[in-house]
Design a protein around this motif. Structure first.
Motif, PDB file in Angstrom:
ATOM      1  N   LEU A   1       0.813  -1.221   0.000  1.00 34.61           N
ATOM      2  CA  LEU A   1       0.000   0.000   0.000  1.00 34.61           C
ATOM      3  C   LEU A   1       0.840   1.261   0.000  1.00 34.61           C
ATOM      4  O   LEU A   1       0.297   2.366  -0.123  1.00 34.61           O
ATOM      5  N   ARG A   2       2.175   1.107   0.161  1.00 32.41           N
ATOM      6  CA  ARG A   2       3.103   2.251   0.139  1.00 32.41           C
ATOM      7  C   ARG A   2       2.743   3.290   1.203  1.00 32.41           C
ATOM      8  O   ARG A   2       2.725   4.493   0.934  1.00 32.41           O
ATOM      9  N   LEU A   3       2.476   2.839   2.412  1.00 35.86           N
ATOM     10  CA  LEU A   3       2.127   3.747   3.497  1.00 35.86           C
ATOM     11  C   LEU A   3       3.384   4.428   4.029  1.00 35.86           C
ATOM     12  O   LEU A   3       4.486   3.871   3.980  1.00 35.86           O
ATOM     13  N   GLU A   4       3.204   5.636   4.555  1.00 33.36           N
ATOM     14  CA  GLU A   4       4.316   6.300   5.235  1.00 33.36           C
ATOM     15  C   GLU A   4       4.716   5.476   6.459  1.00 33.36           C
ATOM     16  O   GLU A   4       3.925   4.704   6.999  1.00 33.36           O
ATOM     17  N   LYS A   5       5.958   5.652   6.914  1.00 36.47           N
ATOM     18  CA  LYS A   5       6.499   4.806   7.969  1.00 36.47           C
ATOM     19  C   LYS A   5       5.624   4.810   9.225  1.00 36.47           C
ATOM     20  O   LYS A   5       5.270   3.752   9.760  1.00 36.47           O
TER      21      LYS A   5
END
Length: 258
Positions: free
Chosen positions: A170-174
């Motif tokens: 999903l390429r979520l922020e850390k």
């Protein structure tokens, strides 16, 4: 069979076993403190080498539950609920009502299945394939990931595959990913507790309250150590070492199961 009678048949744990429990959860908590995940996987992998997987899962439940609650705190809960509810729903349903053999099954099947999951997770982590973003299919893909993760959770007590790869796709922020992992693991832990039910009582009888207390204290001590080390350790090197450990432990469990 009377539960109390069953529990009374188990001899008290010796000091060496209690020391092993303390070491396992201290290390597992440190892994979670550094990477935001890994306490159930790491603890199940090590505990499964010297106790039944059902007993190991029962011992893991409370430390996993409370450390995940601590990890759930953050400002992104509402947004994550909108994006991840199909995965959480299917994860819970499949864990509680899986028709497949689970942790309570006799024989070496549970240990072998856990070994397969650990080997697959270790290989995936070392290879680090670039998964495509699910895009508009994110919700149904999450439901499928939750379904298979739930089946494996019921069978092994470990809830990383394929849930973690899906969340990473999903390429979520850390910070968002850390909270998403905490919330997802919390759902899985609660569902596993519901699935174990009476089995948790029977298996938990093999572990005295002292053992559960040691596991909980050691897990939070490890969590603090890991959080302290998080910015001092090169994360890619740490992750490669961790996935190598999972691969080695899974291979060892498979060798012992057959």
């Amino acid at each position: 069979m009377d539960t109390a009678a069953t529990g009374s048949q188990h001899p008290p744990m010796d000091h060496f076993t209690l020391a092993l429990i303390a070491f396992v959860f201290l290390a597992a908590g440190a892994v979670k403190g550094v990477s935001g995940m890994g306490l159930p996987t790491f603890s199940m992998a090590l505990l499964g080498l010297f106790m039944p997987t059902a007993t190991a899962a029962t011992l893991m439940l409370i430390p996993s539950l409370l450390t995940n609650i601590a990890q759930c705190v953050g400002p992104h809960g509402r947004t994550l609920a909108r994006r991840l509810w199909p995965m959480w729903l299917m994860l819970a349903l499949a864990t509680v009502w899986s028709p497949l053999p689970d942790l309570g099954s006799a024989g070496s099947g549970a240990r072998a299945t856990l070994g397969v999951v650990l080997v697959a997770y270790g290989l995936w982590g070392l290879a680090r394939p670039a998964l495509p973003s699910p895009g508009r299919l994110a919700l149904p893909a999450g439901g499928v990931a939750g379904l298979f993760s739930g089946l494996l959770t019921a069978a092994t007590g470990v809830f990383v595959m394929p849930m973690v790869p899906y969340l990473q796709s999903l390429r979520l922020e850390k910070d968002v990913l850390i909270q998403a992992l905490g919330l997802s693991f919390l759902v899985a832990t609660l569902a596993l507790a519901a699935r174990l039910g009476p089995l948790a009582v029977l298996s938990g009888a093999a572990v005295p309250l002292t053992g559960h207390a040691i596991a909980l204290v050691a897990a939070f001590a490890g969590l603090w150590i890991g959080a302290t080390l998080r910015n001092r350790l090169p994360l890619p090197v740490f992750q490669r070492a961790l996935y190598s450990v999972f691969l080695a432990l899974g291979s060892l469990m498979l060798a012992r199961a057959f």
